[in-house]
Write an enzyme that holds these catalytic residues in place. Structure first.
Site, PDB file in Angstrom:
ATOM      1  N   SER A  58      -3.552  10.670   5.322  1.00  0.00           N
ATOM      2  CA  SER A  58      -2.353  10.221   4.292  1.00  0.00           C
ATOM      3  C   SER A  58      -1.836   9.731   5.884  1.00  0.00           C
ATOM      4  O   SER A  58      -1.491  11.468   6.355  1.00  0.00           O
ATOM      5  CB  SER A  58      -2.147  11.434   3.637  1.00  0.00           C
ATOM      6  OG  SER A  58      -1.003  10.342   3.036  1.00  0.00           O
ATOM      7  N   TYR A  96       0.952  18.875  -0.514  1.00  0.00           N
ATOM      8  CA  TYR A  96       0.830  17.437  -0.057  1.00  0.00           C
ATOM      9  C   TYR A  96       0.407  17.557   1.432  1.00  0.00           C
ATOM     10  O   TYR A  96       0.015  17.547   2.188  1.00  0.00           O
ATOM     11  CB  TYR A  96       0.818  16.719  -1.352  1.00  0.00           C
ATOM     12  CG  TYR A  96       0.822  15.410  -0.594  1.00  0.00           C
ATOM     13  CD1 TYR A  96      -0.877  15.215  -1.641  1.00  0.00           C
ATOM     14  CD2 TYR A  96       1.272  14.385  -0.371  1.00  0.00           C
ATOM     15  CE1 TYR A  96      -1.351  14.050  -0.968  1.00  0.00           C
ATOM     16  CE2 TYR A  96       0.159  13.397   0.246  1.00  0.00           C
ATOM     17  CZ  TYR A  96      -1.302  13.304  -0.269  1.00  0.00           C
ATOM     18  OH  TYR A  96      -1.801  12.005   0.335  1.00  0.00           O
TER      19      TYR A  96
END
Length: 333
Positions: free
Chosen positions: A144, A157
Site C-alpha cells: 500500500s 495498518y
C-alpha cells in the site's frame, strides 16, 4: 519476463479472494487459463466466485476457507500450499482498523499484524522452496502507499504495509536470476469494502479518489508477468506515494492532521452512529417479538451489524467491537 501461461498441474493461489482486488485477481488469472486456489474466510462468496470462474473459463478451482489471523489455520494452509505446484502466489489479504492506538481494540490491532505481516511471510516461505526448485514462479504481494509514511489514526495498518512494501522489494532483488520473481502491488484508494471494514462510512469511501479493483488487478498482473519490481496504479496514488516519500515529516504530519485525519474521524463518527442506531432499532423490534419466541432472538438482534455473520466462528475473534470492525479477508486498499 515471467511466463504468463500456466503449466499443466500448476496453481495460482489468491488470498483475500472473496471480494475486492483478490476476487479480481482470481478472475483474471482464470481468464489466463490458471487453475486457481481461492483463500478467504467467507465460504459463500468463495463458492460463488468459483462457480462463476468454472462457468466462464472451465478452469479448475479449489476453495480453501481460512482465517489468516489464526495460527493453526495458517499452518494448515501453508502445509497444503507446500504440497502443491504453485506457479503464482497472490499474497493479497489484508485489512485495517481505524482509530488512535490507545482507543482501538487491541485484539483487532494484533490481527492486523497477523494477517498483513505474518501471513504474508509464512505463505511466501511455504511456496518459495518449490518455486526455486522448479526455477519458475511468481509472487505478487499487495502492499500500500500507506506504507511509505506513518499514518496517525491508522498506525498499525501503515506500519504493517511498511513491512510488506520493504519485504516484497527486497525479495524481488534476492530472486534475481533464479527464474522466480516477486512484484509489489502498491495501490492507493480502491473501490472495495476496505474502508467499511476499517470503520469508515461508505459515503466517505466514495468521496475519496479511488479506482476500480479490475484496474488494480490488471495492473498488478501485468507488472508481475513483466517481472517488474513494483507498480502503483493510478496517477493520484502515484502522487500520494511521492508525497509520502519526499515531504519532510515536519510538514507532512501537520498536513495529515488538517486534511486526512479529520476526514477519517468524521467517517468513523458517521459509521459508528449508524451502527448504533441500527442496533437500537433492531433491539426494539426484537423486544416487540419476544412474546412469540420466548426471547430467543434477543441475543441475535442486539449483536452489532456486521458481527452476526461471524457468530459461528471462533469465539473472541479479533476486532469484535463495531468501531474496529475486523476484516474478514477484505484486500488491502
Amino acid at each position: 519476463m515471467v511466463k504468463s501461461e500456466p503449466d499443466s498441474g500448476s496453481w495460482a493461489v489468491i488470498t483475500g479472494a472473496s471480494s475486492g482486488i483478490g476476487a479480481a485477481l482470481a478472475y483474471q488469472l482464470a481468464e489466463r487459463g490458471y487453475a486457481t486456489v481461492l483463500v478467504a474466510r467467507r465460504v459463500d462468496r468463495l463458492e460463488a466466485l468459483a462457480g462463476r470462474i468454472r462457468n466462464d473459463f472451465a478452469t479448475e478451482v479449489a476453495v480453501i476457507p481460512c482465517d489468516l489471523a489464526d495460527r493453526v489455520q495458517r499452518e494448515g494452509l501453508c502445509a497444503d500450499l507446500a504440497s502443491r505446484s504453485v506457479a503464482v502466489l497472490c499474497n493479497n489479504a489484508g485489512f485495517a482498523v481505524c482509530g488512535e492506538i490507545a482507543d482501538t481494540d487491541q485484539r483487532a490491532q494484533r490481527s492486523v499484524v497477523q494477517v498483513n505481516v505474518v501471513a504474508v511471510q509464512e505463505l511466501t516461505l511455504a511456496v518459495l522452496p518449490g518455486m526455486l526448485a522448479r526455477r519458475s514462479g511468481a509472487i505478487l504481494i499487495t502492499g500500500s502507499i500507506s506504507g511509505v509514511q506513518p499514518v496517525p489514526t491508522a498506525a498499525t495498518y501503515a506500519a504493517s504495509k511498511a513491512f510488506v512494501n520493504s519485504y516484497a522489494e527486497a525479495l524481488h532483488v534476492e530472486l534475481d536470476g533464479t527464474g522466480v520473481h516477486c512484484t509489489l502491488l502498491s495501490p492507493g484508494p480502491v473501490r472495495t469494502e476496505f474502508y467499511r471494514v476499517g470503520g469508515v462510512s461508505a459515503e466517505r469511501e466514495n468521496s475519496y479518489a479511488a479506482i476500480s479493483t479490475d484496474r488494480v488487478a490488471r495492473a498488478g498482473l501485468t507488472a508481475l508477468f513483466g517481472a517488474r519490481r513494483t507498480v502503483t496504479p493510478g496517477r493520484t496514488a502515484q502522487l500520494q506515494a511521492w508525497g509520502g516519500r519526499t515531504i519532510p515529516r515536519r510538514l507532512l504530519f501537520p498536513a495529515l492532521r488538517r486534511l486526512v485525519l479529520p476526514w477519517l474521524r468524521a467517517g468513523l463518527v458517521d459509521s459508528n452512529t449508524r451502527r448504533s442506531a441500527n442496533v437500537q432499532y433492531r433491539s426494539a423490534a426484537t423486544v416487540a417479538r419476544r412474546g412469540s419466541d420466548g426471547g430467543r432472538s434477543l441475543a441475535r438482534a442486539t449483536t452489532p451489524v456486521g458481527q452476526q455473520h461471524r457468530g459461528h466462528r471462533r469465539a473472541g475473534r479479533s476486532g469484535a467491537g463495531p468501531e474496529s470492525a475486523a476484516a474478514d479477508d477484505v484486500p488491502a486498499e
